[in-house]
Write a protein that holds these residues in place. Structure first.
Motif, PDB file in Angstrom:
ATOM      1  N   THR A 150     -31.251 -11.748 -23.765  1.00 48.69           N
ATOM      2  CA  THR A 150     -31.413 -11.942 -25.206  1.00 48.69           C
ATOM      3  C   THR A 150     -30.402 -11.059 -25.942  1.00 48.69           C
ATOM      4  N   TYR A 151     -30.250 -11.349 -27.236  1.00 44.70           N
ATOM      5  CA  TYR A 151     -29.387 -10.510 -28.075  1.00 44.70           C
ATOM      6  C   TYR A 151     -29.997 -10.452 -29.464  1.00 44.70           C
ATOM      7  N   SER A 152     -30.179  -9.254 -29.987  1.00 43.31           N
ATOM      8  CA  SER A 152     -30.746  -9.069 -31.322  1.00 43.31           C
ATOM      9  C   SER A 152     -29.634  -8.908 -32.349  1.00 43.31           C
ATOM     10  N   LEU A 153     -29.800  -9.595 -33.470  1.00 40.86           N
ATOM     11  CA  LEU A 153     -28.824  -9.543 -34.558  1.00 40.86           C
ATOM     12  C   LEU A 153     -29.597  -9.473 -35.869  1.00 40.86           C
ATOM     13  N   GLY A 154     -29.847  -8.244 -36.336  1.00 37.98           N
ATOM     14  CA  GLY A 154     -30.647  -8.070 -37.540  1.00 37.98           C
ATOM     15  C   GLY A 154     -32.046  -8.628 -37.336  1.00 37.98           C
ATOM     16  N   ASN A 155     -32.444  -9.565 -38.210  1.00 40.50           N
ATOM     17  CA  ASN A 155     -33.772 -10.163 -38.116  1.00 40.50           C
ATOM     18  C   ASN A 155     -33.858 -11.294 -37.086  1.00 40.50           C
ATOM     19  N   TYR A 156     -32.749 -11.572 -36.430  1.00 40.76           N
ATOM     20  CA  TYR A 156     -32.697 -12.692 -35.484  1.00 40.76           C
ATOM     21  C   TYR A 156     -32.713 -12.186 -34.039  1.00 40.76           C
ATOM     22  N   ILE A 157     -33.387 -12.928 -33.185  1.00 40.29           N
ATOM     23  CA  ILE A 157     -33.270 -12.696 -31.750  1.00 40.29           C
ATOM     24  C   ILE A 157     -32.771 -13.996 -31.119  1.00 40.29           C
ATOM     25  N   ILE A 158     -31.677 -13.892 -30.393  1.00 39.41           N
ATOM     26  CA  ILE A 158     -31.006 -15.056 -29.822  1.00 39.41           C
ATOM     27  C   ILE A 158     -31.341 -15.116 -28.341  1.00 39.41           C
ATOM     28  N   MET A 159     -31.832 -16.256 -27.893  1.00 35.50           N
ATOM     29  CA  MET A 159     -32.175 -16.455 -26.492  1.00 35.50           C
ATOM     30  C   MET A 159     -32.003 -17.927 -26.167  1.00 35.50           C
ATOM     31  N   HIS A 160     -31.843 -18.242 -24.883  1.00 35.82           N
ATOM     32  CA  HIS A 160     -31.502 -19.619 -24.546  1.00 35.82           C
ATOM     33  C   HIS A 160     -32.636 -20.588 -24.868  1.00 35.82           C
ATOM     34  N   GLY A 161     -33.877 -20.214 -24.552  1.00 42.02           N
ATOM     35  CA  GLY A 161     -35.006 -21.059 -24.915  1.00 42.02           C
ATOM     36  C   GLY A 161     -35.648 -21.805 -23.773  1.00 42.02           C
ATOM     37  N   ASP A 162     -35.207 -21.516 -22.534  1.00 40.46           N
ATOM     38  CA  ASP A 162     -35.806 -22.198 -21.380  1.00 40.46           C
ATOM     39  C   ASP A 162     -37.070 -21.517 -20.901  1.00 40.46           C
ATOM     40  N   LYS A 163     -37.371 -20.323 -21.441  1.00 37.24           N
ATOM     41  CA  LYS A 163     -38.588 -19.614 -21.063  1.00 37.24           C
ATOM     42  C   LYS A 163     -39.013 -18.689 -22.197  1.00 37.24           C
ATOM     43  N   ILE A 164     -40.291 -18.338 -22.190  1.00 39.79           N
ATOM     44  CA  ILE A 164     -40.859 -17.425 -23.181  1.00 39.79           C
ATOM     45  C   ILE A 164     -41.458 -16.240 -22.438  1.00 39.79           C
ATOM     46  N   THR A 165     -41.135 -15.055 -22.877  1.00 41.11           N
ATOM     47  CA  THR A 165     -41.730 -13.851 -22.280  1.00 41.11           C
ATOM     48  C   THR A 165     -42.483 -13.072 -23.347  1.00 41.11           C
ATOM     49  N   ASP A 166     -43.473 -12.303 -22.914  1.00 39.22           N
ATOM     50  CA  ASP A 166     -44.301 -11.547 -23.854  1.00 39.22           C
ATOM     51  C   ASP A 166     -43.490 -10.554 -24.676  1.00 39.22           C
ATOM     52  N   ASP A 167     -42.468  -9.953 -24.052  1.00 37.77           N
ATOM     53  CA  ASP A 167     -41.699  -8.944 -24.779  1.00 37.77           C
ATOM     54  C   ASP A 167     -40.903  -9.565 -25.927  1.00 37.77           C
ATOM     55  N   ILE A 168     -40.531 -10.841 -25.787  1.00 31.65           N
ATOM     56  CA  ILE A 168     -39.818 -11.518 -26.873  1.00 31.65           C
ATOM     57  C   ILE A 168     -40.715 -11.607 -28.102  1.00 31.65           C
ATOM     58  N   MET A 169     -41.939 -12.022 -27.900  1.00 30.02           N
ATOM     59  CA  MET A 169     -42.855 -12.188 -29.023  1.00 30.02           C
ATOM     60  C   MET A 169     -43.262 -10.853 -29.623  1.00 30.02           C
ATOM     61  N   ALA A 170     -43.148  -9.787 -28.849  1.00 32.90           N
ATOM     62  CA  ALA A 170     -43.532  -8.464 -29.339  1.00 32.90           C
ATOM     63  C   ALA A 170     -42.439  -7.825 -30.189  1.00 32.90           C
TER      64      ALA A 170
END
Length: 245
Positions: free
Chosen positions: A126-146
């Motif tokens: 993943t890559y964070s850019l200000g209020n955005y988090i960029i990820m490919h989208g083929d999977k969801i992990t708990d840390d992303i939502m946190a």
């Protein structure tokens, strides 16, 4: 300009422009060779078109950072000769034209790290850019939502919309704008010129962010050669479609 903004990220052709950063997704370099092996004879034109389109974006936007949001190459389990040469050359092109290059791992990128290492680049989840988090989208992990980022940007889905013109169905690549739980979400089209993608009106979603749920409230932004076409919500498009067909 309003129709070009999705959660304050500007649509820049098939990419997203945020401050000085360009985000592109799902290039699938080497796709033609894969099709050729299946007996589908298509010329190898995509790499040239990718470079031409990026040159045009660079003319129009002041970009210093580029994020490739997954699926730089096409094959899952190996690196073909076309992929190795074109992906390696493409990364060098990015390094020559951008001050910073960020590669995010997609589900087709099992071997992309070996190409990236040749250019002293890493591949991130993943890559964070200000209020955005960029990820490919083929999977969801708990840390992303946190994470605190309010907006998720994904690829993977390759969305397009099928518009019927008489007996002909024309497909237009599109961005989707919606929500996932408490976060906003932007779904990007593929930066791929071999196929248009998956028709959101006729095909089931692939990404776990979208499948097994209703996406009728999502808004659709079609893109044709830098022109943005706002189609409204999926539910309204389907209502019109069902009325006339």
């Amino acid at each position: 300009m309003e129709e070009k903004l999705i959660y304050n990220a500007e649509i820049a052709d098939l990419g997203l422009f945020i401050e000085n950063t360009l985000i592109i997704s799902d290039l699938h370099i080497g796709y033609e060779q894969s099709l050729n092996r299946e007996g589908i004879m298509v010329p190898r034109f995509q790499y040239k078109m990718i470079l031409e389109r990026l040159h045009e974006i660079l003319k129009r936007y002041n970009v210093t950072r580029v994020v490739v949001n997954g699926d730089l190459k096409h094959e899952f389990g190996r690196i073909t000769r076309q992929e190795w040469m074109e992906a390696k050359n493409f990364i060098e092109f990015l390094k020559e034209n951008f001050d910073e290059v960020i590669l995010i791992k997609g589900n087709h990128d099992n071997f992309t790290k070996f190409i990236a290492e040749k250019s002293d680049l890493a591949v991130y989840e993943t890559y964070s850019l200000g209020n955005y988090i960029i990820m490919h989208g083929d999977k969801i992990t708990d840390d992303i939502m946190a994470k605190d980022n309010s907006t998720i940007i994904i690829g993977h889905e390759h969305p397009c919309i099928g518009i019927r013109n008489g007996e002909r169905l024309e497909k237009i690549k599109c961005f989707l704008k919606g929500t996932y739980k408490e976060k906003n979400i932007i779904v990007m089209p593929s930066f791929n010129f071999v196929t248009e993608g998956s028709d959101i009106l006729h095909e089931k979603p692939l990404s776990p962010f979208l499948k097994n749920r209703s996406i009728e409230e999502f808004e659709v932004y079609g893109v044709e050669n830098f022109e943005v076409l706002y189609f409204g919500k999926i539910k309204d498009i389907l209502a019109v479609k069902n009325k006339f067909y």
